[in-house]
Scaffold this active site. Structure first.
Site, short mmCIF file in Angstrom:
data_model
loop_
_atom_site.label_atom_id
_atom_site.label_comp_id
_atom_site.label_asym_id
_atom_site.label_seq_id
_atom_site.Cartn_x
_atom_site.Cartn_y
_atom_site.Cartn_z
N ASP A 292 -6.65 11.17 3.91
CA ASP A 292 -5.75 10.04 3.82
C ASP A 292 -4.36 10.61 3.51
O ASP A 292 -4.19 11.79 3.18
CB ASP A 292 -6.23 9.05 2.75
CG ASP A 292 -5.69 7.66 3.03
OD1 ASP A 292 -6.31 6.67 2.60
OD2 ASP A 292 -4.63 7.55 3.69
C1 GLC Z 1 -2.67 4.88 3.87
C2 GLC Z 1 -4.05 4.26 3.86
C3 GLC Z 1 -4.86 4.56 5.09
C4 GLC Z 1 -3.95 4.65 6.30
C5 GLC Z 1 -3.04 5.85 6.10
C6 GLC Z 1 -2.02 5.96 7.25
O1 GLC Z 1 -2.36 5.44 2.64
O2 GLC Z 1 -4.87 4.55 2.74
O3 GLC Z 1 -5.81 3.50 5.23
O4 GLC Z 1 -4.70 4.80 7.49
O5 GLC Z 1 -2.34 5.81 4.87
O6 GLC Z 1 -1.15 4.90 7.21
#
Ligand code: GLC
Length: 732
Positions: A292
């Protein structure tokens, strides 16, 4: 001497010619006739270490439109980068970046462009939590397919969806993004979403690579506080949080995203048991894992590592292939290799997985997005029609005292902060959803009730705050009406990432408005537009009817208007328990029985939820026949079919969802009081009877899973539960 010289020249010439011939031939990895594995290995053999490490990184183009992802956006965008998060809604920039990557770098490896296409790209569908209330996987699949098409023509190859975190605590804002509290329900909708995004072959146009997230157990964060600690035993991991991921891997999901959370002391980002032992070795997933946002670097905050080099080493050795935005891999993986903290074989295997997904996505053959106009790409009539149909099926009729709905009044008060809202009704994670595209509730009501009833509007109050100046106008409208439709609800920022709420009741100002309207003595139909099951325990007695419409997306008005008018018979059922009070969190239907069933109750409020999992009323009535079983005594390898006839005994056609639960009252590992194992939705006309059937696979449906993820089936009594019927069978 002379002979030797001539011979050497001849040999040299032959070698050159052979070399020229082979250099004239396309390298194997560019030959689409070869197998993907052959192409992957050929390409890998040609890559330098720097080129390999760049494939393991994901940066972002442009500013971050997710305000939760704080931190420096990496400015340099090397053309050999593995992936870019793409925030633009047209493909021009993507094609420019891709052209450099493909045509101006040594090996021409295409970039894979990713984005959060969660419940639509420009046509926004109901939030995923709402979609589960439809119990219609086919519609959910179609919605994902439309979202994929809009996104693909806008330059996206890969969506960071579906979000499949089982959640039971409404204080956690991300409950809106998943499919509710039940592992089986979530698994079914996971498969539907993956199929919708990827199609049969994700290298086809208009398809996206899917990404199962957030692996795993993210929904269990303590107190509903995002990014927090989760105490999850191996047993709970296997019987509650992993089933949707197993279903997603089986459905062929191309990628997985690891969670921010700390799982019982080992953050998901460095959790080798999850990322390698389970996902790769037990389930055989051969795509790749992306972290993430910044999660690898955030290991420092979690107290798991001493420096960023260690972040890179521990995440990489756990089996995490791609670093989203922390740049730990970009900065430290080469050094880690030099210091023998990681191996070249590991790097090659990680790069192999990323290249495999790029080949499967067809990026080497079709690296560019065709040019289309926004009108060709977005908000097609059939897309909006689908959004309307799905939204209609997500609406749950929770209460309907004296059948006050559907509406028959001629003078209808329409009050509340959600009525003319065109922003919050789209919900969280709305990608390029544009509020100018939204059909508001008011617009939908006007269309539906034109010529049928007189609608009188007042806003009453804002979603939150303490401005009561709108109350008197609202009360005047109520006094001039026969009945009041009161549209209350949540801001889109009450749910989604890092939207943690200590209490989940409607904002106080809205509750005060409701009580004021109640003083006028007019019947009240409360319609809630929210991203979670809000606390309604204290307001429920004030309302004659209650409808939950969730955050429906772009087509927000017509669906609820058609349900209220009776043009649509509501069929939504709860995939999430509606609490009486937020103080009951976490609350869910498939809880395990306590040792003193008559005790362990709250002393200050009721212990039962306000509305159970599976609850949802219809404008008609359905009468259930007796449960029938093909056998009641079985051996373990036998098959079992159970069925029930359902008759529409009311005066209106309607769709009914039959939920098939099982219970194993005695097991070596104690089990929930009931577990959903099958569901089926059918339209039943007035007077018609339909048969609903559940083909039971004893190991799959009666069996349970242990802390190693191994499924077992014990002899003994099992119960099949439909509504209030319990059918007992004996397994020898
Ligand atoms: C965010 C979220 C994730 C998302 C990623 C990209 O922090 O936790 O669900 O896909 O970043 O935006």
């Amino acid at each position: 001497m002379k002979k030797t010289f001539i011979l050497s020249c001849t040999v040299l010439l032959t070698l050159c010619l052979a070399g020229c011939k082979s250099s004239d031939k396309e390298p194997a990895y560019k030959d689409a006739n070869l197998s993907i594995e052959k192409r992957v290995n050929d390409l890998l053999s040609r890559m330098t270490l720097d080129e390999k490490i760049l494939q393991l990184n994901q940066y972002a183009t442009g500013p971050n439109d997710n305000p939760n992802n704080i931190g420096e956006v990496i400015r340099r965008l090397p053309s050999e980068i593995g992936s870019l998060i793409y925030r633009t809604e047209d493909p021009e920039l993507r094609n420019q970046l891709q052209k450099v990557a493909v045509e101006e770098t040594r090996l021409g490896i295409p970039i894979i462009f990713g984005y959060d296409v969660i419940h639509g790209f420009r046509t926004i569908f109901p939030i995923p939590l709402a979609q589960a209330m439809s119990w219609n996987p086919e519609l959910v699949k179609q919605a994902a397919s439309v979202a994929a098409k809009e996104a693909w023509y806008s330059g996206i190859d890969w969506t960071f969806a579906p979000m499949i975190d089982v959640a039971r605590d409404g204080r956690w804002g991300r409950i809106a993004e998943g499919y509710g509290e039940d592992p089986y329900t979530t698994a079914v909708f996971t498969e539907a979403a993956v199929q919708g995004f990827q199609g049969e072959d994700m290298s086809e146009p208009e398809k996206l690579a899917a990404c199962l997230k957030h692996f795993a157990g993210y929904g269990a964060c303590e107190g509903g506080r995002d990014y927090g600690y989760t105490e999850i035993s191996r047993q709970t991991l296997w019987d509650t949080y992993l089933p949707p991921y197993e279903a997603g891997v089986k459905a062929g999901a191309a990628t997985v995203m690891s969670a921010f959370t700390n799982i019982s002391g080992v953050p998901a980002t460095i959790n080798k048991y999850l990322l390698t032992d389970v996902l790769k070795e037990k389930w055989g997933h051969d795509g790749f894992i992306v972290s993430d946002w910044g999660a690898i670097g955030q290991l420092l905050n979690q107290g798991a590592t001493a420096d960023s080099m260690e972040c890179a080493v521990r995440a990489f050795n756990a089996g995490l292939e791609m670093d989203m935005m922390s740049d730990c891999y970009g900065k430290f993986l080469k050094k880690a290799l030099e210091e023998k903290k990681v191996s070249l074989a590991q790097i090659d295997e990680s790069v192999r997985r990323i290249l495999r997904v790029k080949f499967r996505k067809g990026l080497f053959e079709n690296p560019y997005t065709p040019s289309t106009t926004p009108e060709e790409r977005f908000l097609l009539p059939e897309s909006k029609a689908l959004a309307q149909k799905l939204a209609e099926e997500t609406i749950v009729l929770l209460k309907n005292e004296n059948h006050i709905l559907p509406l028959s009044s001629k003078n209808i008060g329409v009050i509340g902060p959600m009525v003319k809202d065109n922003y919050d009704v789209m919900g969280c994670w709305t990608a390029h959803g544009n509020k100018a595209d939204v059909e508001t509730i008011w617009e939908g009501l006007q269309k539906e009730f034109e010529g049928k009833a007189n609608l009188i509007y007042a806003k009453g109050c804002e979603i939150e705050g303490d401005d009561h100046t709108g109350f008197s106008e609202a009360m005047n409208v109520a006094r001039r009406s026969e009945i009041v439709l009161l549209f209350l609800g949540e801001s889109r920022w009450f749910t989604g990432e890092d939207a943690n709420r200590s209490q989940i009741a409607l904002p106080v100002i809205q509750q005060e408005l409701l009580r004021k309207i109640k003083e006028t003595g007019k019947p009240i139909v409360l319609v809630v537009s929210s991203g979670r099951a809000v606390e309604l325990g204290t307001v429920e007695p004030l309302c004659d009817a209650i409808v939950e419409m969730w955050h429906p997306g772009t087509v927000a008005g017509t669906p609820i208007a058609r349900v209220l008018s009776g043009a649509v018979n509501p069929s939504g059922k709860l995939a999430l328990t509606f609490p009486f009070s937020g103080g009951q969190m976490p609350i869910y239907y498939n809880a395990r029985p306590g040792g003193r069933p008559l005790q362990g109750k709250y002393t200050d409020i009721q212990t039962a939820p306000l509305y159970e999992f599976g609850h949802g009323l219809s404008y008609t009535t359905f009468t259930y026949g007796e449960l029938k079983a093909s056998a009641t005594t079985l051996n373990k390898q036998d098959k079992l079919t159970v069925s029930v006839d359902v008759t529409n005994s009311g005066d209106r056609d309607g769709a009914e969802v039959v939920h098939w639960f099982i219970r194993d009252p005695v097991c070596s590992i104690t089990r929930p009081m009931k577990e959903l194992k099958h569901f089926e939705k059918q339209m039943i006309k007035v007077g018609e009877t339909k048969t609903f059937t559940f083909d039971v696979d004893l190991l799959r449906d009666f069996g349970f899973v242990d802390e190693n993820g191994d499924r077992f089936l014990e002899a003994g009594e099992y119960q099949i539960i439909v509504k209030d019927q319990v059918l007992k069978v004996e397994v020898k």
